[in-house]
Design a protein around this motif. Structure first.
Motif, PDB file in Angstrom:
ATOM      1  N   MET A   1       0.840  -1.191   0.000  1.00 56.87           N
ATOM      2  CA  MET A   1       0.000   0.000   0.000  1.00 56.87           C
ATOM      3  C   MET A   1       0.873   1.238   0.000  1.00 56.87           C
ATOM      4  O   MET A   1       1.911   1.289   0.616  1.00 56.87           O
ATOM      5  CB  MET A   1      -0.907   0.008   1.241  1.00 56.87           C
ATOM      6  N   ARG A 214     -11.278   8.023  -4.619  1.00 59.74           N
ATOM      7  CA  ARG A 214     -10.879   6.651  -4.310  1.00 59.74           C
ATOM      8  C   ARG A 214      -9.408   6.445  -4.685  1.00 59.74           C
ATOM      9  O   ARG A 214      -8.964   6.820  -5.755  1.00 59.74           O
ATOM     10  CB  ARG A 214     -11.770   5.666  -5.063  1.00 59.74           C
ATOM     11  N   GLY A 215      -8.670   5.849  -3.752  1.00 56.55           N
ATOM     12  CA  GLY A 215      -7.260   5.601  -3.990  1.00 56.55           C
ATOM     13  C   GLY A 215      -6.376   6.822  -3.891  1.00 56.55           C
ATOM     14  O   GLY A 215      -5.180   6.734  -4.150  1.00 56.55           O
ATOM     15  N   SER A 217      -4.056   8.989  -2.061  1.00 50.54           N
ATOM     16  CA  SER A 217      -3.280   8.784  -0.843  1.00 50.54           C
ATOM     17  C   SER A 217      -2.855  10.077  -0.162  1.00 50.54           C
ATOM     18  O   SER A 217      -2.097  10.051   0.794  1.00 50.54           O
ATOM     19  CB  SER A 217      -2.035   7.938  -1.152  1.00 50.54           C
ATOM     20  N   GLY A 268      -8.636   3.498   0.348  1.00 50.48           N
ATOM     21  CA  GLY A 268      -7.422   4.148  -0.120  1.00 50.48           C
ATOM     22  C   GLY A 268      -7.509   5.655  -0.098  1.00 50.48           C
ATOM     23  O   GLY A 268      -6.554   6.340  -0.473  1.00 50.48           O
ATOM     24  N   PHE A 294      -9.381   5.612   4.966  1.00 54.14           N
ATOM     25  CA  PHE A 294      -8.235   4.970   5.598  1.00 54.14           C
ATOM     26  C   PHE A 294      -8.084   5.296   7.082  1.00 54.14           C
ATOM     27  O   PHE A 294      -7.820   4.425   7.901  1.00 54.14           O
ATOM     28  CB  PHE A 294      -6.963   5.377   4.856  1.00 54.14           C
TER      29      PHE A 294
END
Length: 362
Positions: A1, A214-215, A217, A268, A294
């Motif tokens: 990740m 989404r995703g 970070s 994410g 997250f």
């Protein structure tokens, strides 16, 4: 990740590909005065695990991260993914990149990098080899080359020598999943992302917006706040603590508060992306659809050591406008949807209930 960090001075973020990894660093944000810790002591502090988000970087690594903050990466222009059979598939090849000019296309298989087979290797290691950072080696430089073995489905293996270059990351993308619906996908909060989102909103006809985090970070705190400001007409975005002092982030007046807005989130979605999602949720500006985020709600402060290396330590938390901290718990969506395709369908359905049918129906 891949983990993104929310920094007082900002952080870089990236994605699966040979673009810059999501490691923090704005060289000018670290303390100019040498810190009392030695590099060995700093590495020991990080290794102790007492601070989950503490990190130690060499001077060279820290300077290299500045490129990521500017929305750039050094590579050949490949975004790779793991195929179901364990192989490495090329998911994306930006137009005009060195890989594109070499004739590599999305759907090709990447078999080897500089003679090392990549099937079965973690995607992160494949990325490191594409960037010239395998085995802890020094970072590659623009103009350096890499030998790639690629194969198109049904075709022969090709050996291609491809040069690396500084390329622009595509951190903001747009599409139209339904008539009248504008989807803005933000992959990372690098420099200029807030203005890019504003330009997309202004330049594309739409009746409803899906903001896809989404995703994502994380990335630069200022850019996440700037993106929130696109959809808010003044008022609070977030607050954060540094050294016992509470600091406020507020939106300037004039943002779009009329267009129906749904935000897609998942596990994410982290750090600065959670700050943005929490602000829009608390201000009742958007409906969150997807899965729990997250849960990274802390702030890191970089400090430069005597040899030029940098130590990052957690100095506080940030809070949403209603005083919530997502740290350790994440944000719960208003409309849960575990399956990504189902989340998109639900998001489109929710948009129809927030205002005029974005598809033009009645």
């Amino acid at each position: 990740m891949v983990f993104g960090l929310l920094l007082v001075g900002g952080s870089a973020a990236g994605a699966w590909g040979d673009r810059a990894a999501p490691l923090p660093g704005r060289p000018g944000s670290a303390d100019a005065a040498p810190a009392a810790l030695s590099p060995d002591q700093a590495e020991h502090l990080v290794a102790s695990g007492s601070d989950r988000w503490a990190a130690y970087y060499s001077a060279q690594d820290y300077a290299d991260f500045a490129r990521g903050l500017d929305g750039q990466y050094l590579g050949v222009g490949l975004v790779v993914d793991r195929a179901q059979d364990g192989g490495t598939v090329i998911a994306e090849v930006p137009a005009g990149s060195p890989a594109d000019r070499a004739g590599i296309a999305a759907g090709d298989r990447l078999l080897a990098v500089d003679g090392t087979p990549v099937d079965g290797l973690p995607v992160t290691e494949v990325v490191a080899r594409l960037r010239g950072r395998a085995d802890g080696g020094a970072p590659a430089v623009p103009g350096s080359s890499v030998l790639l073995a690629v194969r198109r489905p049904g075709g022969p293996v090709r050996q291609l020598t491809v040069g690396r270059a500084v390329l622009a990351a595509q951190d903001v993308e747009q599409d139209q999943p339904a008539p009248g619906v504008l989807r803005i996908s933000v992959h990372a909060f690098t420099s200029g992302v807030g203005e890019q989102v504003r330009d997309v909103l202004r330049g594309t006809p739409h009746r409803g917006v899906l903001l896809d985090l989404r995703g994502n970070s994380g990335g630069l705190l200022d850019e996440a706040a700037a993106t929130a400001s696109v959809f808010l007409d003044g008022g609070p975005i977030a607050s954060y603590q540094v050294g016992g002092e509470l600091r406020e982030l507020t939106a300037p007046p004039g943002g779009d508060t009329a267009t129906p807005l749904v935000v897609l989130v998942d596990g994410g979605t982290m750090s600065a992306a959670e700050l943005l999602a929490g602000a829009l949720q608390d201000r009742c500006r958007a409906v969150l659809v997807g899965t729990r985020t997250f849960g990274k709600g802390t702030v890191q402060q970089p400090t430069r050591l005597a040899d030029g290396s940098v130590l990052e330590r957690t100095v506080g938390r940030y809070y949403t406008p209603q005083g919530r901290s997502p740290d350790g718990t994440g944000l719960l969506p208003d409309v849960p949807a575990a399956d990504p395709a189902a989340a998109e369908r639900l998001a489109l359905h929710v948009l129809t209930g927030l205002g005029p049918d974005p598809s033009g129906g009645r």
